[in-house]
Motif scaffolding. Structure first.
Motif, PDB file in Angstrom:
ATOM      1  N   GLY A 167       4.644  -6.417   6.857  1.00 45.49           N
ATOM      2  CA  GLY A 167       5.664  -7.441   7.036  1.00 45.49           C
ATOM      3  C   GLY A 167       6.931  -7.186   6.236  1.00 45.49           C
ATOM      4  O   GLY A 167       7.619  -8.127   5.845  1.00 45.49           O
ATOM      5  N   LEU A 168       7.245  -5.920   6.013  1.00 43.13           N
ATOM      6  CA  LEU A 168       8.423  -5.548   5.225  1.00 43.13           C
ATOM      7  C   LEU A 168       9.559  -5.095   6.141  1.00 43.13           C
ATOM      8  O   LEU A 168       9.344  -4.356   7.094  1.00 43.13           O
ATOM      9  N   ALA A 169      10.754  -5.554   5.823  1.00 41.43           N
ATOM     10  CA  ALA A 169      11.939  -5.154   6.587  1.00 41.43           C
ATOM     11  C   ALA A 169      12.702  -4.097   5.806  1.00 41.43           C
ATOM     12  O   ALA A 169      12.798  -4.161   4.586  1.00 41.43           O
ATOM     13  N   MET A 170      13.232  -3.136   6.533  1.00 44.40           N
ATOM     14  CA  MET A 170      14.008  -2.068   5.926  1.00 44.40           C
ATOM     15  C   MET A 170      15.016  -1.569   6.947  1.00 44.40           C
ATOM     16  O   MET A 170      14.803  -1.705   8.150  1.00 44.40           O
ATOM     17  N   ARG A 171      16.083  -0.960   6.446  1.00 45.34           N
ATOM     18  CA  ARG A 171      17.090  -0.414   7.366  1.00 45.34           C
ATOM     19  C   ARG A 171      16.435   0.613   8.299  1.00 45.34           C
ATOM     20  O   ARG A 171      15.401   1.184   7.984  1.00 45.34           O
ATOM     21  N   ALA A 172      17.066   0.850   9.411  1.00 44.60           N
ATOM     22  CA  ALA A 172      16.550   1.821  10.379  1.00 44.60           C
ATOM     23  C   ALA A 172      16.626   3.234   9.799  1.00 44.60           C
ATOM     24  O   ALA A 172      17.484   3.522   8.962  1.00 44.60           O
ATOM     25  N   PRO A 173      15.747   4.120  10.254  1.00 49.69           N
ATOM     26  CA  PRO A 173      15.842   5.512   9.811  1.00 49.69           C
ATOM     27  C   PRO A 173      17.115   6.141  10.365  1.00 49.69           C
ATOM     28  O   PRO A 173      17.713   5.630  11.307  1.00 49.69           O
ATOM     29  N   PRO A 174      17.531   7.267   9.792  1.00 45.90           N
ATOM     30  CA  PRO A 174      18.756   7.895  10.283  1.00 45.90           C
ATOM     31  C   PRO A 174      18.605   8.337  11.742  1.00 45.90           C
ATOM     32  O   PRO A 174      17.534   8.800  12.138  1.00 45.90           O
ATOM     33  N   MET A 219       0.853  -1.183   0.000  1.00 46.06           N
ATOM     34  CA  MET A 219       0.000   0.000   0.000  1.00 46.06           C
ATOM     35  C   MET A 219       0.893   1.238   0.000  1.00 46.06           C
ATOM     36  O   MET A 219       1.794   1.348   0.820  1.00 46.06           O
ATOM     37  N   PRO A 220       0.668   2.168  -0.905  1.00 50.09           N
ATOM     38  CA  PRO A 220       1.493   3.388  -0.959  1.00 50.09           C
ATOM     39  C   PRO A 220       1.346   4.235   0.307  1.00 50.09           C
ATOM     40  O   PRO A 220       0.372   4.101   1.039  1.00 50.09           O
ATOM     41  N   ILE A 275       8.428   9.096  10.690  1.00 50.82           N
ATOM     42  CA  ILE A 275       9.153   7.841  10.915  1.00 50.82           C
ATOM     43  C   ILE A 275       8.245   6.818  11.579  1.00 50.82           C
ATOM     44  O   ILE A 275       8.194   5.652  11.166  1.00 50.82           O
ATOM     45  N   ALA A 276       7.502   7.230  12.588  1.00 54.11           N
ATOM     46  CA  ALA A 276       6.607   6.305  13.290  1.00 54.11           C
ATOM     47  C   ALA A 276       5.536   5.756  12.356  1.00 54.11           C
ATOM     48  O   ALA A 276       5.246   4.542  12.367  1.00 54.11           O
ATOM     49  N   ARG A 277       4.933   6.615  11.538  1.00 54.01           N
ATOM     50  CA  ARG A 277       3.881   6.155  10.619  1.00 54.01           C
ATOM     51  C   ARG A 277       4.432   5.204   9.565  1.00 54.01           C
ATOM     52  O   ARG A 277       3.829   4.178   9.272  1.00 54.01           O
ATOM     53  N   VAL A 278       5.584   5.546   9.007  1.00 53.27           N
ATOM     54  CA  VAL A 278       6.178   4.693   7.969  1.00 53.27           C
ATOM     55  C   VAL A 278       6.596   3.357   8.558  1.00 53.27           C
ATOM     56  O   VAL A 278       6.341   2.297   7.965  1.00 53.27           O
ATOM     57  N   ARG A 279       7.202   3.372   9.736  1.00 50.28           N
ATOM     58  CA  ARG A 279       7.595   2.108  10.380  1.00 50.28           C
ATOM     59  C   ARG A 279       6.376   1.235  10.669  1.00 50.28           C
ATOM     60  O   ARG A 279       6.427   0.024  10.474  1.00 50.28           O
ATOM     61  N   ALA A 280       5.295   1.854  11.124  1.00 47.96           N
ATOM     62  CA  ALA A 280       4.077   1.094  11.399  1.00 47.96           C
ATOM     63  C   ALA A 280       3.532   0.468  10.120  1.00 47.96           C
ATOM     64  O   ALA A 280       3.093  -0.690  10.125  1.00 47.96           O
ATOM     65  N   GLN A 281       3.574   1.215   9.036  1.00 41.19           N
ATOM     66  CA  GLN A 281       3.078   0.682   7.771  1.00 41.19           C
ATOM     67  C   GLN A 281       3.982  -0.452   7.271  1.00 41.19           C
ATOM     68  O   GLN A 281       3.495  -1.466   6.781  1.00 41.19           O
ATOM     69  N   ASP A 302      11.514   7.976   1.082  1.00 41.64           N
ATOM     70  CA  ASP A 302      11.421   7.640  -0.341  1.00 41.64           C
ATOM     71  C   ASP A 302      11.760   6.174  -0.592  1.00 41.64           C
ATOM     72  O   ASP A 302      11.110   5.506  -1.393  1.00 41.64           O
ATOM     73  N   GLU A 303      12.776   5.674   0.095  1.00 38.80           N
ATOM     74  CA  GLU A 303      13.124   4.245  -0.030  1.00 38.80           C
ATOM     75  C   GLU A 303      11.985   3.369   0.483  1.00 38.80           C
ATOM     76  O   GLU A 303      11.663   2.350  -0.118  1.00 38.80           O
ATOM     77  N   ALA A 304      11.388   3.764   1.590  1.00 37.44           N
ATOM     78  CA  ALA A 304      10.271   2.990   2.146  1.00 37.44           C
ATOM     79  C   ALA A 304       9.109   3.009   1.169  1.00 37.44           C
ATOM     80  O   ALA A 304       8.416   1.998   0.983  1.00 37.44           O
ATOM     81  N   SER A 305       8.875   4.135   0.539  1.00 42.15           N
ATOM     82  CA  SER A 305       7.789   4.258  -0.423  1.00 42.15           C
ATOM     83  C   SER A 305       7.951   3.267  -1.570  1.00 42.15           C
ATOM     84  O   SER A 305       6.978   2.683  -2.048  1.00 42.15           O
ATOM     85  N   LEU A 306       9.188   3.076  -2.007  1.00 45.93           N
ATOM     86  CA  LEU A 306       9.452   2.103  -3.069  1.00 45.93           C
ATOM     87  C   LEU A 306       9.094   0.685  -2.611  1.00 45.93           C
ATOM     88  O   LEU A 306       8.527  -0.100  -3.373  1.00 45.93           O
ATOM     89  N   LEU A 307       9.428   0.355  -1.369  1.00 43.07           N
ATOM     90  CA  LEU A 307       9.084  -0.967  -0.836  1.00 43.07           C
ATOM     91  C   LEU A 307       7.580  -1.155  -0.711  1.00 43.07           C
ATOM     92  O   LEU A 307       7.054  -2.240  -0.960  1.00 43.07           O
ATOM     93  N   LEU A 308       6.903  -0.094  -0.296  1.00 39.01           N
ATOM     94  CA  LEU A 308       5.459  -0.183  -0.055  1.00 39.01           C
ATOM     95  C   LEU A 308       4.655  -0.125  -1.346  1.00 39.01           C
ATOM     96  O   LEU A 308       3.470  -0.423  -1.336  1.00 39.01           O
ATOM     97  N   GLY A 309       5.309   0.264  -2.434  1.00 35.49           N
ATOM     98  CA  GLY A 309       4.645   0.281  -3.741  1.00 35.49           C
ATOM     99  C   GLY A 309       3.673   1.371  -3.871  1.00 35.49           C
ATOM    100  O   GLY A 309       2.692   1.433  -4.473  1.00 35.49           O
TER     101      GLY A 309
END
Length: 74
Positions: free
Chosen positions: A32-39, A1-2, A21-27, A67-74
């Motif tokens: 069930g997507l893994a991504m590097r930690a935010p800065p 979900m974008p 950061i909190a909203r993106v991490r929750a999404q 932006d990287e998270a957005s790519l993962l979330l499609g």
């Protein structure tokens, strides 16, 4: 979900960046997507409002992370 429209604007201060950061991490977690930690937040600010403050760089890094998270979330 974008990402939601509210999450597409660049963060402009500490509070909006932390909320983003909190909203993106929750999404990411919900999907069930893994991504590097935010800065990590800067710890070297002198508080004098320097041109090119570490907070400006951090906000840009948060936007890039989003932006990287957005790519993962499609």
């Amino acid at each position: 979900m974008p990402l939601a429209d509210q999450d597409l604007s660049p963060p402009t201060d500490l509070a909006t960046a932390q909320a983003l950061i909190a909203r993106v991490r929750a999404q990411l977690d919900a999907e069930g997507l893994a991504m590097r930690a935010p800065p990590p937040e800067p710890t070297t600010c002198c508080g004098r409002g320097c041109n090119g403050c570490v907070w400006e760089g951090w906000l840009a890094a948060v936007a890039y992370w989003r932006d990287e998270a957005s790519l993962l979330l499609g």
